[in-house]
Design a protein around this motif. Structure first.
Motif, PDB file in Angstrom:
ATOM      1  N   TYR A  72    -122.910  -8.820  36.400  1.00  0.00           N
ATOM      2  CA  TYR A  72    -124.092  -9.167  35.662  1.00  0.00           C
ATOM      3  C   TYR A  72    -125.200  -8.474  36.208  1.00  0.00           C
ATOM      4  CZ  TYR A  72    -120.763 -12.363  33.564  1.00  0.00           C
ATOM      5  OH  TYR A  72    -119.567 -12.834  32.708  1.00  0.00           O
ATOM      6  N   GLY A  73    -125.242  -7.208  36.460  1.00  0.00           N
ATOM      7  CA  GLY A  73    -126.239  -6.471  36.726  1.00  0.00           C
ATOM      8  C   GLY A  73    -126.673  -6.500  38.490  1.00  0.00           C
ATOM      9  N   GLY A  74    -125.683  -7.238  39.230  1.00  0.00           N
ATOM     10  CA  GLY A  74    -126.013  -7.200  40.551  1.00  0.00           C
ATOM     11  C   GLY A  74    -124.899  -7.009  41.508  1.00  0.00           C
ATOM     12  N   GLU A  75    -125.011  -6.526  42.667  1.00  0.00           N
ATOM     13  CA  GLU A  75    -123.842  -6.123  43.514  1.00  0.00           C
ATOM     14  C   GLU A  75    -124.339  -6.365  45.036  1.00  0.00           C
ATOM     15  OE1 GLU A  75    -121.766  -1.943  42.417  1.00  0.00           O
ATOM     16  OE2 GLU A  75    -123.771  -1.466  42.896  1.00  0.00           O
ATOM     17  N   THR A  76    -123.187  -6.564  45.869  1.00  0.00           N
ATOM     18  CA  THR A  76    -123.429  -7.139  47.174  1.00  0.00           C
ATOM     19  C   THR A  76    -124.377  -6.362  48.094  1.00  0.00           C
ATOM     20  OG1 THR A  76    -121.364  -8.192  47.202  1.00  0.00           O
ATOM     21  CG2 THR A  76    -122.126  -7.732  49.438  1.00  0.00           C
ATOM     22  N   LYS A  77    -124.299  -4.836  47.745  1.00  0.00           N
ATOM     23  CA  LYS A  77    -125.206  -3.862  48.511  1.00  0.00           C
ATOM     24  C   LYS A  77    -126.878  -4.244  48.204  1.00  0.00           C
ATOM     25  CE  LYS A  77    -125.172  -0.174  45.099  1.00  0.00           C
ATOM     26  NZ  LYS A  77    -126.478  -0.323  44.789  1.00  0.00           N
ATOM     27  N   ASP A  78    -126.873  -4.891  46.991  1.00  0.00           N
ATOM     28  CA  ASP A  78    -128.272  -5.023  46.625  1.00  0.00           C
ATOM     29  C   ASP A  78    -129.156  -5.943  47.594  1.00  0.00           C
ATOM     30  OD1 ASP A  78    -127.920  -3.226  44.681  1.00  0.00           O
ATOM     31  OD2 ASP A  78    -127.511  -4.793  43.178  1.00  0.00           O
ATOM     32  N   VAL A  79    -128.298  -7.116  48.009  1.00  0.00           N
ATOM     33  CA  VAL A  79    -128.956  -8.241  48.767  1.00  0.00           C
ATOM     34  C   VAL A  79    -128.481  -8.370  50.228  1.00  0.00           C
ATOM     35  CG1 VAL A  79    -129.400  -9.169  46.501  1.00  0.00           C
ATOM     36  CG2 VAL A  79    -126.996  -9.579  47.708  1.00  0.00           C
ATOM     37  N   LEU A  80    -127.577  -7.488  50.747  1.00  0.00           N
ATOM     38  CA  LEU A  80    -127.005  -7.822  52.055  1.00  0.00           C
ATOM     39  C   LEU A  80    -128.056  -7.025  52.927  1.00  0.00           C
ATOM     40  CD1 LEU A  80    -124.490  -8.595  53.763  1.00  0.00           C
ATOM     41  CD2 LEU A  80    -123.756  -6.176  53.693  1.00  0.00           C
ATOM     42  N   VAL A  81    -128.204  -8.176  54.184  1.00  0.00           N
ATOM     43  CA  VAL A  81    -128.965  -7.613  55.260  1.00  0.00           C
ATOM     44  C   VAL A  81    -127.934  -7.113  56.538  1.00  0.00           C
ATOM     45  CG1 VAL A  81    -130.400  -8.074  57.233  1.00  0.00           C
ATOM     46  CG2 VAL A  81    -130.899  -9.182  54.715  1.00  0.00           C
ATOM     47  N   GLU A  82    -127.131  -7.843  56.694  1.00  0.00           N
ATOM     48  CA  GLU A  82    -126.208  -7.485  57.710  1.00  0.00           C
ATOM     49  C   GLU A  82    -124.996  -8.325  57.556  1.00  0.00           C
ATOM     50  OE1 GLU A  82    -127.098  -8.270  61.799  1.00  0.00           O
ATOM     51  OE2 GLU A  82    -127.243 -10.406  61.350  1.00  0.00           O
ATOM     52  N   ALA A  83    -123.743  -7.731  57.822  1.00  0.00           N
ATOM     53  CA  ALA A  83    -122.414  -8.452  57.994  1.00  0.00           C
ATOM     54  C   ALA A  83    -121.854  -8.536  59.476  1.00  0.00           C
ATOM     55  CB  ALA A  83    -121.274  -7.821  57.038  1.00  0.00           C
ATOM     56  N   LYS A  84    -121.238  -9.619  59.763  1.00  0.00           N
ATOM     57  CA  LYS A  84    -120.427  -9.696  61.168  1.00  0.00           C
ATOM     58  C   LYS A  84    -118.983  -9.765  60.880  1.00  0.00           C
ATOM     59  CE  LYS A  84    -124.470 -11.868  63.344  1.00  0.00           C
ATOM     60  NZ  LYS A  84    -124.835 -13.211  64.302  1.00  0.00           N
ATOM     61  N   GLY A  85    -118.158  -9.293  61.803  1.00  0.00           N
ATOM     62  CA  GLY A  85    -116.800  -9.623  61.759  1.00  0.00           C
ATOM     63  C   GLY A  85    -115.976  -9.353  62.858  1.00  0.00           C
ATOM     64  N   VAL A  86    -114.732  -9.186  62.995  1.00  0.00           N
ATOM     65  CA  VAL A  86    -113.969  -9.323  64.278  1.00  0.00           C
ATOM     66  C   VAL A  86    -112.945  -8.326  63.925  1.00  0.00           C
ATOM     67  CG1 VAL A  86    -112.518 -10.479  65.816  1.00  0.00           C
ATOM     68  CG2 VAL A  86    -114.217 -11.918  64.813  1.00  0.00           C
ATOM     69  N   THR A  87    -112.883  -7.160  64.975  1.00  0.00           N
ATOM     70  CA  THR A  87    -112.041  -6.029  64.883  1.00  0.00           C
ATOM     71  C   THR A  87    -110.510  -6.703  65.290  1.00  0.00           C
ATOM     72  OG1 THR A  87    -111.894  -5.386  67.031  1.00  0.00           O
ATOM     73  CG2 THR A  87    -113.594  -4.539  65.562  1.00  0.00           C
ATOM     74  N   ARG A  88    -109.541  -5.562  65.149  1.00  0.00           N
ATOM     75  CA  ARG A  88    -108.141  -5.990  65.183  1.00  0.00           C
ATOM     76  C   ARG A  88    -107.745  -6.384  66.501  1.00  0.00           C
ATOM     77  NH1 ARG A  88    -103.644  -7.383  65.794  1.00  0.00           N
ATOM     78  NH2 ARG A  88    -101.664  -6.802  64.534  1.00  0.00           N
ATOM     79  N   SER A  89    -108.652  -5.807  67.584  1.00  0.00           N
ATOM     80  CA  SER A  89    -108.484  -6.274  68.984  1.00  0.00           C
ATOM     81  C   SER A  89    -109.286  -7.610  69.426  1.00  0.00           C
ATOM     82  CB  SER A  89    -108.868  -4.802  69.764  1.00  0.00           C
ATOM     83  OG  SER A  89    -110.370  -4.383  69.532  1.00  0.00           O
ATOM     84  N   GLY A  90    -109.963  -8.174  68.526  1.00  0.00           N
ATOM     85  CA  GLY A  90    -110.666  -9.260  69.178  1.00  0.00           C
ATOM     86  C   GLY A  90    -112.124  -9.073  69.175  1.00  0.00           C
TER      87      GLY A  90
END
Length: 306
Positions: free
Chosen positions: A145-163
């Motif tokens: 509906y006219g919006g995408e995650t890239k339009d509002v994301l500031v930053e994302a956090k995660g964990v790699t396969r090695s922890g």
């Protein structure tokens, strides 16, 4: 049934706080409500527990991450390895200054949209139209509906396969249509979004309009996986499927939706093989009718059944 590796995992991870389950059913983990078992199902307590687990898991063991399972098809042979289910420990949502919302990767998109609306933060209403979690939105640059995650994301956090704990700015995410450039083995844990000032009543009205639009055009109360195929450049997948005569096409209990023919439906007892086979038949007919090769948007994983 797969060999039970839970005792070995527990022995190698004495401080693990999350839950491990051997040969766990996966049908309840996806909206299609079908699929074989997970050799091991792990529900981490929080990000620290997830990092601890991954740092001590044999890197040869395959890992699959599941949120709400709205665009996931687990094949009938199940998943040989570990399925990680991000639950309550990853579902927190908080409103921050400067029209920002922080959400765990396990938080439902609709709940994030509602939290933003109630705080008078505009720009995140489109999340109401995505039937998944924030983790999936990050991985696929979810949009509607006219919006995408890239339009509002500031930053994302995660964990790699090695922890290892990692973070990515919007630019570092490498967003394109229904895709992010972050390595596949990174498990997203949290996102920070930024909207703009808005009127709560107007934002909620916009969300209600999205709800009505979805209900009137999509089979939302069925066993489905959401949009089956990505839209080809300049085209609509559903139009190509319709033009190829696939609306209502059925294999066993698997059917192309009559309401919206970019949706596949499990009418009750369809196997994953029937659902995937139906999708491949649709792709074949569209290719013959229009010359267009449709790409799957639904993630299909695991082993084929016997």
């Amino acid at each position: 049934m797969f060999p039970d590796i839970v005792p070995d995992l527990l022995a190698a991870m004495p401080e693990l706080r999350g839950k491990l389950e051997a040969n766990a059913p996966t049908a309840s983990l996806s909206w299609f409500r079908t699929g074989g078992p997970a050799q091991t199902l792990f529900s981490p307590a929080d990000t620290g527990d997830l990092a601890y687990f991954l740092a001590r898991l044999d890197p040869k063991v395959p890992v699959l991450v599941v949120g709400l399972g709205s665009n996931l098809l687990i094949r009938d042979g199940g998943w040989e390895g570990v399925v990680i289910r991000l639950g309550k420990g990853f579902a927190e949502i908080s409103v921050e200054p400067n029209h920002r919302v922080r959400a765990g990767a396990g938080a439902a998109d609709v709940k994030v949209a509602r939290a933003a609306a109630e705080a008078g933060i505009a720009g995140l209403s489109f999340l109401r139209g995505i039937p998944g979690t924030i983790g999936g939105a990050l991985r696929m640059n979810g949009g509607a509906y006219g919006g995408e995650t890239k339009d509002v994301l500031v930053e994302a956090k995660g964990v790699t396969r090695s922890g290892e704990t990692v973070s990515y700015t919007n630019q570092q995410m490498g967003f394109t249509y229904r895709h992010s450039g972050v390595p596949d083995d990174v498990i997203f844990t949290e996102a920070l979004f930024e909207g703009r000032p808005g009127n709560p009543e107007e934002i909620l009205a916009e969300m209600n309009a999205i709800t009505e639009a979805r209900s009137s055009t999509q089979p939302v109360n069925t066993r489905t996986g959401g949009s089956t195929f990505k839209n080809p450049p300049g085209r609509k997948a559903w139009e190509l499927v319709d033009a190829a005569g696939c609306r209502g096409l059925r294999i066993g209990d698997a059917q192309v939706s009559e309401m919206h023919c970019n949706f596949l439906i499990n009418h009750g007892s369809a196997s994953a093989a029937e659902i995937e086979g139906l999708g491949e038949e649709v792709r074949r007919r569209v290719r013959e009718a229009s010359g267009v090769e449709l790409d799957w948007e639904i993630k299909r994983v695991g082993l084929s059944g016997a």
